[in-house]
Design a protein around this motif. Structure first.
Motif, short mmCIF file in Angstrom:
data_model
loop_
_atom_site.label_atom_id
_atom_site.label_comp_id
_atom_site.label_asym_id
_atom_site.label_seq_id
_atom_site.Cartn_x
_atom_site.Cartn_y
_atom_site.Cartn_z
N CYS A 180 44.57 43.72 36.08
CA CYS A 180 44.50 43.63 34.75
C CYS A 180 43.21 42.43 34.45
O CYS A 180 42.58 42.82 33.79
CB CYS A 180 45.75 43.57 34.08
SG CYS A 180 45.71 43.31 32.28
N GLN A 181 43.73 41.46 35.20
CA GLN A 181 42.59 40.09 34.80
C GLN A 181 41.46 40.64 35.31
O GLN A 181 40.19 40.25 34.57
CB GLN A 181 43.18 38.81 35.53
CG GLN A 181 44.41 38.69 35.05
CD GLN A 181 45.30 37.36 35.81
OE1 GLN A 181 44.64 37.04 36.90
NE2 GLN A 181 46.55 37.18 35.55
N THR A 182 41.08 41.32 36.24
CA THR A 182 39.74 41.60 36.85
C THR A 182 39.15 42.69 35.88
O THR A 182 38.11 42.57 35.47
CB THR A 182 39.86 42.33 38.26
OG1 THR A 182 40.30 41.52 39.14
CG2 THR A 182 38.54 42.92 38.64
N ARG A 194 37.87 40.98 32.78
CA ARG A 194 36.60 40.15 33.23
C ARG A 194 35.39 40.96 33.13
O ARG A 194 34.41 40.54 32.74
CB ARG A 194 36.51 39.35 34.50
CG ARG A 194 37.53 38.29 34.26
CD ARG A 194 37.34 37.55 35.65
NE ARG A 194 37.70 37.93 36.78
CZ ARG A 194 38.77 38.18 37.43
NH1 ARG A 194 39.77 37.31 36.82
NH2 ARG A 194 38.83 38.65 38.66
N ASN A 247 48.11 38.55 30.23
CA ASN A 247 47.24 38.40 31.32
C ASN A 247 45.81 37.45 30.83
O ASN A 247 44.75 37.48 31.68
CB ASN A 247 46.70 39.73 32.04
CG ASN A 247 47.90 40.35 32.75
OD1 ASN A 247 48.08 39.65 33.90
ND2 ASN A 247 48.46 41.19 32.25
N MET A 248 45.77 36.72 29.73
CA MET A 248 44.64 35.88 29.46
C MET A 248 45.24 34.74 29.37
O MET A 248 46.36 34.27 29.05
CB MET A 248 44.08 36.30 28.03
CG MET A 248 43.73 37.83 27.87
SD MET A 248 42.90 38.45 26.17
CE MET A 248 42.65 40.03 26.33
N SER A 249 44.39 33.71 29.11
CA SER A 249 44.85 32.22 28.78
C SER A 249 45.13 32.48 27.08
O SER A 249 44.53 33.28 26.62
CB SER A 249 43.63 31.34 28.95
OG SER A 249 42.36 31.63 28.09
N ALA A 300 49.10 42.26 37.66
CA ALA A 300 48.38 41.07 36.99
C ALA A 300 46.90 40.87 37.44
O ALA A 300 46.15 40.63 36.65
CB ALA A 300 49.14 39.94 37.08
#
Length: 351
Positions: free
Chosen positions: A264-266, A269, A294-296, A261
């Motif tokens: 993936c978030q990195t 971005r 993995n997004m808002s 997670a």
């Protein structure tokens, strides 16, 4: 007239009644093996595969009488073929014996495994070890009845995968044929086996060989990071094209789904929003769910809107955007910002 003379007279009469005829290939083999007898013919029988044994046995059972002239002609032809001035015949067994005379056994085994193609004691076991995509691509041009025979003889799970790759109309016709199929006549089965052996299996080892770059990519995937960089850097100096092909094969867009997670978030971005929308335009539902999880909720909604706004896009543009995401992931992994898990499930955690 004595009994011996009478018997000789009868024998001459029988020989005269036997018609001279041309022998087929299996019949010639059958005559030769009959003449060699059990002791000298055994090594030849042991070198034949199942289909060849059946062909020769069937010819032998219906051979009938052979005249001395026919036998002599066969032996003369056989000796001519054995001579250095005659023809030579190469086959798998001859090749293996020759290689064993001057190569290590392990190396010979590897070479012969590639030549022979799929493993298996008979044709149907071999077919069960042929990749379903390769078998389906061959069978799609055959008659539905032939396909039905083949799929009824191989492993059910393999049949299911092959059937799923055929177009719906052909697959349904094959299913109907298989449902109506009762016992398969031996001569039909023998013809199907012979066709598969001649037209399919003989060419399989040539058509199904894996790309050497793909094999090397799997090897490189199992290197530690420092060894991987060292080898790729050295290879790039000698052959930049091969190094790039291996690098591309080592990590694909589908492999991004193995990111944890945080990684993936990195990555998300660091990917431009328009590139992300384009890359995911061609992604399946599993990939979409992975990235949006993995997004808002707000970011996921905006992504969906951006994808809809794109409208129809070229497949080439989607591939380029996905390749850009993969390249960014590699870049982030090199800098230590994310961690790439290249293992194929062995080290994955199960919750």
């Amino acid at each position: 007239m004595s009994q011996e003379q009478e018997a000789a007279g009868v024998g001459l009469q029988v020989s005269a009644d036997i018609a001279e005829r041309k022998l087929s290939g299996p019949e010639r083999a059958a005559v030769l093996l009959l003449a060699l007898g059990e002791e000298y013919g055994r090594p030849i029988w042991e070198g034949l595969d199942d289909i060849e044994v059946r062909q020769v046995s069937s010819a032998m059972a219906s051979l009938g009488p052979i005249t001395p002239a026919m036998l002599e002609e066969l032996f003369v032809d056989f000796l001519k073929r054995l001579s250095t001035n005659g023809a030579l015949t190469g086959n798998v067994d001859v090749t293996e014996r020759l290689l064993n005379s001057f190569l290590p056994g392990e190396r010979v085994e590897l070479i012969m495994e590639e030549i022979r193609g799929p493993a298996g004691r008979n044709m149907w076991e071999k077919l069960s070890n042929v990749p379903e995509s390769v078998l389906a691509n061959y069978l799609k041009n055959e008659y539905p009845q032939t396909i039905a025979v083949v799929l009824s003889k191989i492993q059910p799970e393999h049949s299911a995968r092959v059937l799923a790759l055929l177009n719906d109309e052909l697959a349904l016709e094959v299913v109907h044929r298989m449902l109506k199929m009762e016992s398969i006549q031996k001569d039909i089965l023998r013809k199907v086996e012979q066709t598969l052996r001649i037209e399919f299996m003989s060419n399989l080892s040539q058509t199904s060989r894996r790309d050497s770059h793909e094999i090397m990519a799997e090897i490189f995937n199992n290197f530690d990071r420092q060894t991987e960089v060292r080898f790729l850097s050295s290879l790039e100096e000698d052959n930049r094209e091969s190094a790039e092909r291996i690098r591309n094969l080592m990590f694909t867009f589908e492999d991004l789904l193995k990111l944890d997670a945080a990684s993936c978030q990195t990555l998300l971005r660091n990917v431009e929003k328009d590139k992300l929308a384009l890359a995911l335009k061609g992604a399946n539902e599993i990939a979409m769910e992975f990235f949006t999880s993995n997004m808002s909720q707000r970011a996921a909604k905006m992504l969906q809107e951006d994808m809809e706004a794109l409208g129809p896009v070229r497949l080439r543009e989607v591939d380029e955007a996905q390749s850009a995401m993969v390249a960014k992931a590699k870049e982030l992994a090199t800098s230590g910002d994310i961690e790439i898990n290249k293992k194929k499930g062995e080290d994955d955690l199960v919750y």
